[in-house]
Write a protein that holds these residues in place. Structure first.
Motif, PDB file in Angstrom:
ATOM      1  N   ALA A 105      79.260  63.517  37.133  1.00 52.99           N
ATOM      2  CA  ALA A 105      78.322  64.836  37.260  1.00 52.99           C
ATOM      3  C   ALA A 105      77.380  64.227  37.610  1.00 52.99           C
ATOM      4  O   ALA A 105      76.550  65.018  38.152  1.00 52.99           O
ATOM      5  N   LEU A 106      76.938  63.226  36.871  1.00 50.00           N
ATOM      6  CA  LEU A 106      75.162  63.092  36.707  1.00 50.00           C
ATOM      7  C   LEU A 106      74.769  62.301  37.757  1.00 50.00           C
ATOM      8  O   LEU A 106      73.274  62.847  38.451  1.00 50.00           O
ATOM      9  N   VAL A 107      75.254  61.709  38.709  1.00 50.39           N
ATOM     10  CA  VAL A 107      75.201  61.499  39.315  1.00 50.39           C
ATOM     11  C   VAL A 107      74.942  62.764  40.682  1.00 50.39           C
ATOM     12  O   VAL A 107      74.576  62.740  42.081  1.00 50.39           O
ATOM     13  N   GLY A 108      75.771  63.835  40.462  1.00 47.40           N
ATOM     14  CA  GLY A 108      76.326  65.087  41.559  1.00 47.40           C
ATOM     15  C   GLY A 108      74.663  65.666  40.917  1.00 47.40           C
ATOM     16  O   GLY A 108      73.567  66.255  42.232  1.00 47.40           O
ATOM     17  N   ALA A 109      74.127  65.325  39.873  1.00 46.54           N
ATOM     18  CA  ALA A 109      73.324  66.698  39.154  1.00 46.54           C
ATOM     19  C   ALA A 109      71.877  65.366  39.760  1.00 46.54           C
ATOM     20  O   ALA A 109      70.416  66.199  40.770  1.00 46.54           O
ATOM     21  N   ALA A 110      71.802  64.428  39.827  1.00 46.36           N
ATOM     22  CA  ALA A 110      70.287  64.040  40.555  1.00 46.36           C
ATOM     23  C   ALA A 110      70.946  63.788  42.189  1.00 46.36           C
ATOM     24  O   ALA A 110      69.498  64.277  42.445  1.00 46.36           O
ATOM     25  N   VAL A 111      71.679  63.637  42.819  1.00 42.82           N
ATOM     26  CA  VAL A 111      71.555  64.126  44.472  1.00 42.82           C
ATOM     27  C   VAL A 111      70.952  65.683  44.672  1.00 42.82           C
ATOM     28  O   VAL A 111      70.234  66.160  45.816  1.00 42.82           O
ATOM     29  N   VAL A 116      66.983  69.254  46.701  1.00 37.08           N
ATOM     30  CA  VAL A 116      66.548  70.519  47.002  1.00 37.08           C
ATOM     31  C   VAL A 116      65.142  70.433  46.073  1.00 37.08           C
ATOM     32  O   VAL A 116      64.580  71.303  46.477  1.00 37.08           O
ATOM     33  N   VAL A 117      65.016  69.885  45.056  1.00 45.15           N
ATOM     34  CA  VAL A 117      63.802  70.033  44.453  1.00 45.15           C
ATOM     35  C   VAL A 117      62.713  68.728  44.871  1.00 45.15           C
ATOM     36  O   VAL A 117      61.613  69.066  44.448  1.00 45.15           O
ATOM     37  N   LEU A 118      62.905  68.094  45.074  1.00 41.39           N
ATOM     38  CA  LEU A 118      62.037  66.502  45.461  1.00 41.39           C
ATOM     39  C   LEU A 118      61.550  66.784  47.199  1.00 41.39           C
ATOM     40  O   LEU A 118      60.243  66.296  47.482  1.00 41.39           O
ATOM     41  N   ARG A 119      62.895  67.014  47.556  1.00 44.68           N
ATOM     42  CA  ARG A 119      62.715  66.996  49.512  1.00 44.68           C
ATOM     43  C   ARG A 119      62.833  68.451  49.818  1.00 44.68           C
ATOM     44  O   ARG A 119      63.342  68.682  50.556  1.00 44.68           O
TER      45      ARG A 119
END
Length: 272
Positions: A105-111, A116-119
């Motif tokens: 879940a953490l990896v999915g949230a980071a991706v 979505v946010v950083l790019r």
């Protein structure tokens, strides 16, 4: 009446049974064997078969049988210990699975945040209107430019902060100003206007620009350059800021009060 005395019994010597005597197994009555002494009539010799003792297996066989049962899982003690080990390992397995799911879940949230946010997608711009404002008091010509921005991101909002706009003709600056203030655009602006103050050239404007100001309808190439800081928002959460650059090539039919835009082509990109 005189009593007849019986002769004393003569003990018979034990002799092996004759070959004609046939015995049956396990306590069956044996055939009586005739007395060896012909003179003794009322004496019988009975041969009783001894108890038959079969071969007792060695103690090693019991150990081998026990080990075989243990290997096949037949031992009661092993079943009990196996059940206890299984019950003890169940929480361990659940905790391990929970940790793996949390990590996924953490990896999915980071991706998701990275995509979505950083790019975020680059917004598109277009020039809707340019109005020429003659300032006789300042002896200059100002430009009111009306821009439209389209946010392609469905999950994020783009907040426009401080920025600059410059209008040029073949490298000569005609006007410049600021863009992106909250009053002019601000939170996820769709369209906003920018006032460009004219730059004095002491009568050295290009001839095509002077003809455009005089009312000529000849096509005049213009370049509008916008650089503005954009902050990405997801709801009330604001993330990092990025520098947005917009370049618009415009073909104007003269530079009268309401400039007719014959054609335009805008390109936008993030600089960081």
């Amino acid at each position: 009446m005189a009593e007849r005395a019986l002769p004393p019994a003569v003990p018979a010597s034990p002799e092996p049974a004759s070959s004609s005597a046939v015995s049956t197994a396990f306590g069956s009555p044996l055939e009586p064997v005739a007395a060896t002494t012909a003179a003794t009539h009322d004496t019988y010799v009975v041969q009783v078969q001894k108890d038959q003792i079969y071969r007792v297996p060695p103690p090693e066989n019991a150990y081998l049988a026990e080990r075989y049962r243990n290997e096949r899982g037949g031992g009661g003690g092993n079943k009990k210990s196996s059940g206890q080990a299984s019950a003890a390992c169940s929480p361990c397995v659940l905790r391990t699975l929970g940790a793996l799911l949390a990590a996924a879940a953490l990896v999915g949230a980071a991706v998701l945040i990275s995509l979505v946010v950083l790019r975020p997608g680059v917004p598109g711009f277009s020039v809707d209107r340019i109005t020429v404002i003659n300032s006789t008091r300042q002896q200059r010509v100002d430009f009111d430019v009306f821009l439209t921005a389209v946010n392609p991101n469905k999950m994020t909002a783009l907040w426009y902060r401080s920025g600059t706009v410059r209008l040029t003709h073949h490298g000569t600056t005609l006007g410049k100003g600021d863009v992106g203030q909250p009053a002019d655009g601000g939170e996820d602006a769709i369209d906003f206007s920018v006032l460009l103050q004219g730059v004095k050239h002491n009568g050295r404007l290009p001839k095509a620009v002077e003809k455009g100001f005089s009312g000529s309808r000849d096509h005049l190439p213009l370049q509008l350059a916008v650089e503005v800081t954009v902050q990405v928002h997801v709801g009330a959460l604001g993330f990092g800021q990025r520098r947005l650059a917009v370049d618009c090539g415009i073909t104007a039919a003269g530079l009268s009060k309401d400039v007719h835009i014959a054609s335009q082509h805008c390109k936008s990109s993030f600089r960081n």
